[in-house]
Write a protein that holds these residues in place. Sequence first.
Motif, PDB file in Angstrom:
ATOM      1  N   UNK A 102       0.842  -1.207   0.000  1.00 51.89           N
ATOM      2  CA  UNK A 102       0.000   0.000   0.000  1.00 51.89           C
ATOM      3  C   UNK A 102       0.872   1.249   0.000  1.00 51.89           C
ATOM      4  N   UNK A 103       1.862   1.287   0.885  1.00 49.13           N
ATOM      5  CA  UNK A 103       2.732   2.460   0.995  1.00 49.13           C
ATOM      6  C   UNK A 103       3.630   2.637  -0.223  1.00 49.13           C
ATOM      7  N   UNK A 104       4.029   1.546  -0.844  1.00 42.10           N
ATOM      8  CA  UNK A 104       4.913   1.642  -2.013  1.00 42.10           C
ATOM      9  C   UNK A 104       4.226   2.317  -3.194  1.00 42.10           C
ATOM     10  N   UNK A 105       2.905   2.391  -3.152  1.00 38.21           N
ATOM     11  CA  UNK A 105       2.152   3.067  -4.215  1.00 38.21           C
ATOM     12  C   UNK A 105       1.894   4.535  -3.884  1.00 38.21           C
ATOM     13  N   UNK A 106       2.415   4.986  -2.740  1.00 39.27           N
ATOM     14  CA  UNK A 106       2.158   6.360  -2.299  1.00 39.27           C
ATOM     15  C   UNK A 106       3.456   7.120  -2.043  1.00 39.27           C
ATOM     16  N   UNK A 107       4.417   6.943  -2.942  1.00 42.12           N
ATOM     17  CA  UNK A 107       5.723   7.561  -2.769  1.00 42.12           C
ATOM     18  C   UNK A 107       5.644   9.087  -2.781  1.00 42.12           C
ATOM     19  N   UNK A 108       4.721   9.649  -3.570  1.00 43.99           N
ATOM     20  CA  UNK A 108       4.567  11.094  -3.626  1.00 43.99           C
ATOM     21  C   UNK A 108       4.176  11.666  -2.275  1.00 43.99           C
ATOM     22  N   UNK A 109       3.218  11.025  -1.626  1.00 39.97           N
ATOM     23  CA  UNK A 109       2.774  11.487  -0.307  1.00 39.97           C
ATOM     24  C   UNK A 109       3.876  11.324   0.732  1.00 39.97           C
ATOM     25  N   UNK A 110       4.688  10.280   0.592  1.00 39.71           N
ATOM     26  CA  UNK A 110       5.784  10.061   1.531  1.00 39.71           C
ATOM     27  C   UNK A 110       6.839  11.168   1.408  1.00 39.71           C
ATOM     28  N   UNK A 111       7.095  11.597   0.169  1.00 40.37           N
ATOM     29  CA  UNK A 111       8.049  12.683  -0.056  1.00 40.37           C
ATOM     30  C   UNK A 111       7.507  13.979   0.530  1.00 40.37           C
ATOM     31  N   UNK A 112       6.229  14.274   0.265  1.00 43.22           N
ATOM     32  CA  UNK A 112       5.607  15.487   0.815  1.00 43.22           C
ATOM     33  C   UNK A 112       5.622  15.468   2.337  1.00 43.22           C
ATOM     34  N   UNK A 113       5.400  14.309   2.903  1.00 37.58           N
ATOM     35  CA  UNK A 113       5.394  14.158   4.360  1.00 37.58           C
ATOM     36  C   UNK A 113       6.747  14.564   4.943  1.00 37.58           C
ATOM     37  N   UNK A 114       7.834  14.108   4.322  1.00 41.12           N
ATOM     38  CA  UNK A 114       9.170  14.433   4.837  1.00 41.12           C
ATOM     39  C   UNK A 114       9.506  15.913   4.630  1.00 41.12           C
ATOM     40  N   UNK A 115       9.143  16.462   3.480  1.00 38.25           N
ATOM     41  CA  UNK A 115       9.386  17.889   3.226  1.00 38.25           C
ATOM     42  C   UNK A 115       8.631  18.732   4.242  1.00 38.25           C
ATOM     43  N   UNK A 116       7.385  18.370   4.492  1.00 41.05           N
ATOM     44  CA  UNK A 116       6.558  19.074   5.472  1.00 41.05           C
ATOM     45  C   UNK A 116       7.205  19.014   6.856  1.00 41.05           C
ATOM     46  N   UNK A 117       7.688  17.840   7.249  1.00 42.55           N
ATOM     47  CA  UNK A 117       8.312  17.676   8.559  1.00 42.55           C
ATOM     48  C   UNK A 117       9.510  18.607   8.721  1.00 42.55           C
ATOM     49  N   UNK A 118      10.333  18.693   7.680  1.00 42.49           N
ATOM     50  CA  UNK A 118      11.540  19.525   7.759  1.00 42.49           C
ATOM     51  C   UNK A 118      11.189  21.007   7.810  1.00 42.49           C
ATOM     52  N   UNK A 119      10.326  21.456   6.900  1.00 38.31           N
ATOM     53  CA  UNK A 119       9.970  22.875   6.826  1.00 38.31           C
ATOM     54  C   UNK A 119       9.262  23.333   8.099  1.00 38.31           C
ATOM     55  N   UNK A 120       8.230  22.609   8.502  1.00 33.50           N
ATOM     56  CA  UNK A 120       7.480  22.987   9.702  1.00 33.50           C
ATOM     57  C   UNK A 120       8.341  22.821  10.952  1.00 33.50           C
TER      58      UNK A 120
END
Length: 232
Positions: free
Chosen positions: A22-40
């Motif tokens: 399931x997660x392997x099909x959501x790589x875009x959301x995983x990238x956004x999640x990490x970017x969000x974590x760093x910026x915020x």
Amino acid sequence: MKKWDDLPEFMKCDEVKVYYDILSRKKGSLVLKRIFDIVVGVILLILLAIPMLVIAVMIKMDSKGPVFYRQERVTRYGKKFRIHKFRTMVNNADKIGSAVTVGGDSRITKVGSKIRDYRLDELPQVFDVLSGDMSFVGTRPEATKYVEKYSNEMLATLLLPAGITSEASIRYKDEAELLDLADDVDRAYIEKVLPEKMKYNLQSIKNFCFVIDVHVMIKTLCAVLGKEKSHE
């Protein structure tokens, strides 16, 4: 995410594979999640620097011991790390009681009681988010002795970094009170509370997307503010 063959051996089971796919099909959301974590995370670190300093001084004035509580926890792929939390209990509290806290726990300090009410003890976890050991949203990091009790399906929660908040955290924000009457706190947590929390954690992986993560953060803020309002 790591390739399936690169996962730790203890995670390579059919139950985990379902969630991995399931997660392997959501790589875009995983990238956004990490970017969000760093910026915020960087923004919060700047905004909260002075408030955290004030809390640190209050903790030192209130009781003996370090400012931070650095218990070992488990995060993504079974990696062990030492979590950053403001100390809310007497020094070495984990050596004189359970790893989970019950309502009215005598180990909690006066300042600790106040900052726990509004989850201010978790502010230093922004350091863990920036390091990559944690995320703003995800399964709460458990102590090793509880992870050792995970079922094969529960191990799927280790596919993502541990989180500061989650749907399970919101629903079980009064966890300490639920355990208050238990004769054996550790047993009650492992057999009753943990399995129920894991139902929400596993469902969150099945439904994972960046937008839902943001929604959970908003719900958490509302829950904390709601608790504050109830004290007025």
